[in-house]
Design an enzyme around this catalytic site. Structure first.
Site, PDB file in Angstrom:
ATOM      1  N   HIS A 143       1.102  -1.006   0.121  1.00  0.00           N
ATOM      2  CA  HIS A 143       0.063   0.167  -0.138  1.00  0.00           C
ATOM      3  C   HIS A 143       0.726   1.002   0.476  1.00  0.00           C
ATOM      4  CE1 HIS A 143      -3.524   1.852   1.601  1.00  0.00           C
ATOM      5  NE2 HIS A 143      -2.391   3.210   2.060  1.00  0.00           N
ATOM      6  N   GLU A 144       2.013   1.464   0.641  1.00  0.00           N
ATOM      7  CA  GLU A 144       3.126   2.707   0.702  1.00  0.00           C
ATOM      8  C   GLU A 144       3.165   2.364  -0.402  1.00  0.00           C
ATOM      9  OE1 GLU A 144       1.914   4.444   3.096  1.00  0.00           O
ATOM     10  OE2 GLU A 144       1.286   3.363   4.174  1.00  0.00           O
ATOM     11  N   HIS A 147       1.838   4.191  -3.317  1.00  0.00           N
ATOM     12  CA  HIS A 147       1.645   5.809  -2.834  1.00  0.00           C
ATOM     13  C   HIS A 147       2.811   6.185  -3.748  1.00  0.00           C
ATOM     14  CE1 HIS A 147      -1.871   6.898  -0.255  1.00  0.00           C
ATOM     15  NE2 HIS A 147      -1.459   6.307   0.727  1.00  0.00           N
ATOM     16  N   GLU A 226      -5.471   7.057  -0.810  1.00  0.00           N
ATOM     17  CA  GLU A 226      -6.059   5.837  -0.320  1.00  0.00           C
ATOM     18  C   GLU A 226      -6.676   4.563  -1.037  1.00  0.00           C
ATOM     19  OE1 GLU A 226      -5.029   5.156   2.420  1.00  0.00           O
ATOM     20  OE2 GLU A 226      -4.069   6.627   2.413  1.00  0.00           O
TER      21      GLU A 226
END
Length: 295
Positions: A143-144, A147, A226
């Site tokens: 997930h990071e 980003h 997100e």
């Protein structure tokens, strides 16, 4: 709600400080922004300037506010696994290897920040490492990394710069019009007939009002990114791992990250109304993955 109020106050304080500096420069150099074009140019310089200064300092600020320790030489198998996992995911995502860090906090959380895709930081809390399985941690890291690959830090900075610009610009235009009307000045709008404590007070008032409205736009984008990062993680490690990680996050408290880091954590804070949230509710993020949206 208190945390959201503090987050708003921080952003508004930046705009107000920039406003004071801009007014001092106007007084020192004798600038009268009778031209809306000139005012817009100066508003853009200050609006984007503050946002990009924050971006350039983002990694330093993140490390300082969380006490994160960058893993330069892994001390154990867990740290070695973290670095190798991020390296593999970064390669798949097509970005340069981020710095990997751990910060001491009992809450399960993680964040990514940095001035560019190829100069970034991914950090996880000790609480996350203790409370999650390897598959769940892998999903959080993905997930990071997503980003970073999506360029979210730069895009958020650009959006903040745009809204700052229009807050500074519109506050002065409207303050000039109101000040002229109060003084009975019919010679024109903008800064004509402006100046003085009344005008400056109106500028600050309108900047606060417009700044609060502008943050709704920033929060909206923050929620959308997100969803996209969740989808990116699903592509890197599979949707089930990401869903499992989000469900694990549901079991903990709301984010305890410093308000300056609020928008960058994988888990946000609760607020009265989704408009004032930097993150969508976890149940909505899970539903989006289950339904294949944002893929």
């Amino acid at each position: 709600m208190k945390r959201v109020a503090l987050f708003l106050a921080t952003n508004l304080a930046v705009i107000v400080v920039l406003s004071i500096v801009l007014n001092i420069l106007m007084a020192v150099f004798g600038i009268d922004f009778a031209s809306y074009t000139g005012l817009l140019v100066f508003a853009a310089l200050f609006g984007f300037g503050g946002a990009f200064i924050s971006l350039m300092m983002s990694k330093w600020m993140a490390k300082r506010s969380t006490g994160a320790r960058v893993i330069e030489q892994p001390r154990n198998d867990a740290e070695r696994w973290l670095v190798e996992t991020v390296a593999n995911q970064a390669k798949k995502a097509g970005v340069k290897m981020p710095e990997v860090a751990i910060y001491d906090s009992p809450e399960p959380n993680a964040f990514a920040t940095g001035p560019s895709k190829n100069d970034s930081l991914v950090a996880v809390s000790t609480g996350l490492l203790r409370s999650m399985s390897k598959d769940e941690v892998e999903a959080v890291l993905a997930h990071e990394v997503s980003h970073v690959a999506n360029g979210d830090m730069v895009t958020l900075t650009l959006i903040q710069g745009v809204v700052n610009t229009f807050v500074i610009f519109l506050a002065r235009v409207l303050a000039g019009l109101v000040n002229n009307a109060l003084r009975g000045n019919q010679s024109g709008g903008g800064r004509h007939g402006g100046g003085g404590f009344a005008y400056f007070g109106l500028v600050i008032l309108f900047e606060i009002l417009f700044g609060m409205l502008a943050q709704i736009i920033v929060f909206y984008f923050s929620r959308q990114r997100e969803y996209r990062a969740d989808a990116g993680a699903a592509r890197l490690v599979g949707p089930q791992k990401m869903i499992a990680a989000l469900r694990r996050l549901q079991q903990g408290r709301e984010s305890q990250l410093d308000d300056r880091m609020l928008a960058f954590g994988i888990k946000g804070k609760l607020a009265k109304g989704e408009l004032m949230m930097t993150h969508p509710p976890l149940e909505k993020r899970i539903a989006a993955l289950q339904q294949g949206r944002y893929s």
